[in-house]
Design a protein around this motif. Structure first.
Motif, PDB file in Angstrom:
ATOM      1  N   PHE A   7      25.876  51.948  13.638  1.00 38.88           N
ATOM      2  CA  PHE A   7      26.596  53.214  13.773  1.00 38.88           C
ATOM      3  C   PHE A   7      25.628  54.336  14.112  1.00 38.88           C
ATOM      4  N   TRP A   8      24.508  54.435  13.387  1.00 38.94           N
ATOM      5  CA  TRP A   8      23.560  55.540  13.605  1.00 38.94           C
ATOM      6  C   TRP A   8      22.872  55.438  14.970  1.00 38.94           C
ATOM      7  N   LYS A   9      22.869  54.231  15.552  1.00 36.31           N
ATOM      8  CA  LYS A   9      22.278  54.081  16.894  1.00 36.31           C
ATOM      9  C   LYS A   9      23.329  54.250  17.996  1.00 36.31           C
ATOM     10  N   ALA A  10      24.605  54.215  17.609  1.00 35.43           N
ATOM     11  CA  ALA A  10      25.678  54.164  18.615  1.00 35.43           C
ATOM     12  C   ALA A  10      25.950  55.497  19.300  1.00 35.43           C
ATOM     13  N   GLY A  11      25.731  56.603  18.605  1.00 35.17           N
ATOM     14  CA  GLY A  11      26.105  57.903  19.166  1.00 35.17           C
ATOM     15  C   GLY A  11      24.954  58.891  19.185  1.00 35.17           C
TER      16      GLY A  11
END
Length: 405
Positions: A7-11
């Motif tokens: 999640f923290w790398k996705a956006g």
């Protein structure tokens, strides 16, 4: 742990956190009249109905302005639309601080200006949403939407600051954190390169031809309407019903609002895991039950506090669940849908806050207002039960999305 790290790398984390901070302080200002209402109504000699309408006016103004901001988001991009809104709010607070607020009409005018802060919702959510893939929408919008917690800061600090400096100076003191939020927003927030192209005005009306848009508006009018209406009204309620001082009533309200706002990300995360429909259904049952208990008139404030806290926990979790579903159904129209659904939420809040005031004035009790809103939560549950099968077999099917519906 894998899901969390992905999640923290996705956006785009700086935009997500800047959206949250801007949203948080905007909401603090949006409901400011609620925690100050006891002192304001004492100075201006307001009736219970006038008091209710005064705290409800920013909710209605914010609701209607979300459509305007939603259009600006699609045409100017979210960051620029948000900057314009923040500058209007800062100017409005400066007028409130330096101007003459000695009449009921001037308070209603201020309420309309504070409504612009409530429209921040229509900026913060698309700004964050457009950076994230479908499977992380609930989490991303839950974090951005946790800016609801700003309403708790108003309840926590405004009554004691009003006693120390006078309630009109509270509007001036709010300019300090708002200035900081504006700088953070301008430096760290960025528009997603994946933004959909702007639409013609007629296309916004086309969305309203879709019955699912109306369902989402109704569902959110209950969850967010309950949350924002209670956030604006509980200081008055605890003061009038139990004779608590404005400061103590503010602390009780802050506890309820923190409960409802901090679980909004949890609502999005749970909805990502088990599906938005299942999460929302359960939350409507809990909210209806505890609002109905509150309507019976709990004898002491110590017993009333957990009742309202659980109701706010359910409504706050429901807010996150609704916005796990909306981007799945209306991904290309997320700007206008955030505005429409947000508008419905604000109207729900206006209805609850104003109806509590009228209920008190006409019947001498808050019971009728709370009972009707508990009934609306049951109506929303029945509506959700009616559409869930169709939703899960059409746009929510595994063939159409990677997200759980």
């Amino acid at each position: 742990m894998k899901k969390k790290s992905s999640f923290w790398k996705a956006g785009h984390t700086p935009t997500l956190l800047a959206s949250f901070f801007y949203f948080d302080l905007s909401f603090m200002v949006w409901v400011l009249l609620g925690p100050l209402a006891v002192q304001i109504s004492k100075d201006l000699g307001l009736t219970p109905a006038q008091k209710g309408l005064m705290v409800a006016t920013p909710l209605l103004a914010g609701a209607l302005l979300r459509i305007v901001i939603g259009v600006l988001v699609d045409h100017l991009k979210p960051k620029k639309a948000g900057a314009i809104g923040q500058l209007i709010v800062i100017a409005g607070l400066m007028w409130a601080w330096l101007g003459s607020l000695k009449t009921y009409d001037s308070m209603l005018t201020l309420g309309i200006l504070l409504g612009v802060a409530g429209a921040a919702f229509a900026v913060a959510l698309p700004l964050a949403s457009r950076w994230y893939p479908p499977e992380h929408q609930g989490t991303a919008l839950g974090i951005a939407g946790a800016g609801n917690s700003g309403t708790a800061f108003a309840a926590l600090f405004a009554p004691s600051l009003a006693i120390a400096f006078g309630w009109q100076n509270v509007f001036g003191l709010c300019l300090i954190p708002l200035g900081v939020a504006f700088l953070v927003y301008m430096i760290f927030a960025k528009d997603s390169p994946a933004a959909p192209p702007p639409k013609a005005m007629i296309e916004y009306l086309h969305v309203l031809k879709d019955k699912d848009a109306w369902w989402f508006m109704f569902f959110y009018s209950v969850t967010f309407g309950g949350f924002s209406g209670l956030a604006s009204s509980l200081t008055i309620y605890f003061n009038t019903q139990y004779g608590l001082s404005p400061v103590t009533a503010g602390y009780f309200t802050a506890a309820c609002v923190f409960a409802g706002s901090l679980v909004r990300p949890m609502g999005g995360i749970i909805a990502d895991r088990i599906g938005g429909i299942k999460t929302l259904s359960f939350m409507y049952i809990v909210a209806a039950l505890f609002l109905f208990i509150a309507s019976l008139g709990v004898r002491s404030p110590i017993l009333a506090l957990p009742v309202f806290m659980v109701a706010m926990l359910a409504l706050g979790t429901g807010n996150g669940a609704v916005f796990q579903l909306v981007p799945q159904r209306f991904r290309k129209e997320i700007g206008v849908m955030t505005g429409l659904v947000g508008m419905a939420g604000g109207i729900g809040g206006f209805y609850l806050a104003s109806s509590l005031g009228y209920s008190k004035q006409i019947t001498g009790s808050y019971q009728f207002g709370l009972t009707v809103f508990a009934s609306l939560a049951i109506a929303a549950l029945l509506g959700l039960s009616a559409v869930k099968e169709r939703w899960r077999t059409t746009w929510g099917s595994a063939a159409m999305t990677t997200a759980r519906i």
